[in-house]
Design an enzyme around this catalytic site. Sequence first.
Site, mmCIF file in Angstrom:
data_model
loop_
_atom_site.group_PDB
_atom_site.id
_atom_site.type_symbol
_atom_site.label_atom_id
_atom_site.label_comp_id
_atom_site.label_asym_id
_atom_site.label_seq_id
_atom_site.Cartn_x
_atom_site.Cartn_y
_atom_site.Cartn_z
ATOM 1 C CD GLU A 1 99.998 65.749 -1.722
ATOM 2 O OE1 GLU A 1 100.490 66.570 -1.094
ATOM 3 O OE2 GLU A 1 100.852 66.650 -3.030
ATOM 4 C CD GLU B 1 101.488 67.997 -9.103
ATOM 5 O OE1 GLU B 1 101.187 68.539 -7.934
ATOM 6 O OE2 GLU B 1 102.708 67.430 -8.775
ATOM 7 C CG ASP C 1 100.832 64.669 -5.850
ATOM 8 O OD1 ASP C 1 99.622 65.229 -5.091
ATOM 9 O OD2 ASP C 1 101.782 65.245 -5.564
ATOM 10 C CD1 TRP D 1 105.572 75.150 -9.103
ATOM 11 C CD2 TRP D 1 106.259 72.787 -10.569
ATOM 12 N NE1 TRP D 1 104.282 74.633 -9.737
ATOM 13 C CE2 TRP D 1 104.133 73.049 -9.911
ATOM 14 C CE3 TRP D 1 106.228 71.968 -11.058
ATOM 15 C CZ2 TRP D 1 103.710 72.126 -10.005
ATOM 16 C CZ3 TRP D 1 105.535 70.731 -11.273
ATOM 17 C CH2 TRP D 1 104.278 70.700 -10.798
#
Length: 301
Positions: free
Chosen positions: A112, A116, A114, A205
């Site tokens: 993966e 974000e 990412d 989070w």
Amino acid sequence: MNTTNTGKMQYHFSILALLSIFFFFIRVGFADDTTVKFDENYVITWGNDHVLSLNQDTEIQLSMDKSSGAGFGSKLSYGTGFFNMRMKLPDKDSAGVVTAYYLTSKGKKHDELDFEFLGNREGKPISLQTNVFAGGVGNREQRVILWFDPSADFHNYRILWNQHQIVFYVDDIPIRVFKNNTNIGVGYPSQAMKIEVSLWDGDSWATDGGQTKINWSMAPFKAHFQGFDISGCPKTDSNNNNNNNEDCFLPKHWWNSEKYWTLDSKQKTDLKNVRKKNMNYDYCSDRNRYPVSPPECLINS
Ligand SMILES: *[C@@H]1O[C@H](CO)[C@@H](O)[C@H](O)[C@H]1NC(C)=O
Ligand SMILES: *[C@@H]1O[C@H](CO)[C@@H](O)[C@H](O)[C@H]1NC(C)=O
């Protein structure tokens, strides 16, 4: 009209013709194609009623309220590529709201890559977190505060992935490099990955470690996306033994050519500056999590 003028006109005409050919190739070669329709390469994956198609399907809006977020993904999986998404993030108070653009494979030991975006209270900066998973091993977060407000306008977020390196770019500035360090035992993404985009509730989070919550009276939160062309090598993910990976490494795919094996000197300087001025978290220097710096850290910086 005398002959000198006609000559001049022809001269001007050919200059114009040359210029338009030149700019045509610039456009085709380098500019980001924002004319490709969403349906050509992507499908909605969840939250159908929170997806809006705009500008003749060349722009997508995802929205999130208490009932749902939304997401879309590429139809195909890819083995290498230089992926790009134009994104404009939720504005005003977006604390707890996560906008993600990533590549991911299936299964437990997944790969993966990412991007974000971690929303924030109005006036406080949105963080951009990147992460790299290889063979199910992640925990490689880095975070930067961008040098512009990503909710004010569209910017290009890109991921280069070839046999030699993975580079995360914001517009043309590299913000992270993850090199193929398999020779020293560091995992490197090798499985077929799909492109995924989503807008979701991450307030357990995302902002101040989960302490700053979503203000639902500001909902719906809206993110916008453009640029649905894909520069990638399609690869089937039905078999996990990578035996059709070879094709995706061939130099006929421009992102595999030598130019893309390392950063050039300007990009190296840009990366250094980002690391110095914009990075506010790096797993490589988090001694609480990693008493000994992970092996890739020295080489990648
Ligand atoms: C990583 O690099 C090695 C050579 O050092 C190469 O054989 C291998 O194919 C690369 N892995 C991937 C997934 O690109
Ligand atoms: C949430 O938004 C409302 C409306 O703008 C505002 O009145 C309220 O103070 C906000 N709450 C927090 C915790 O920021």
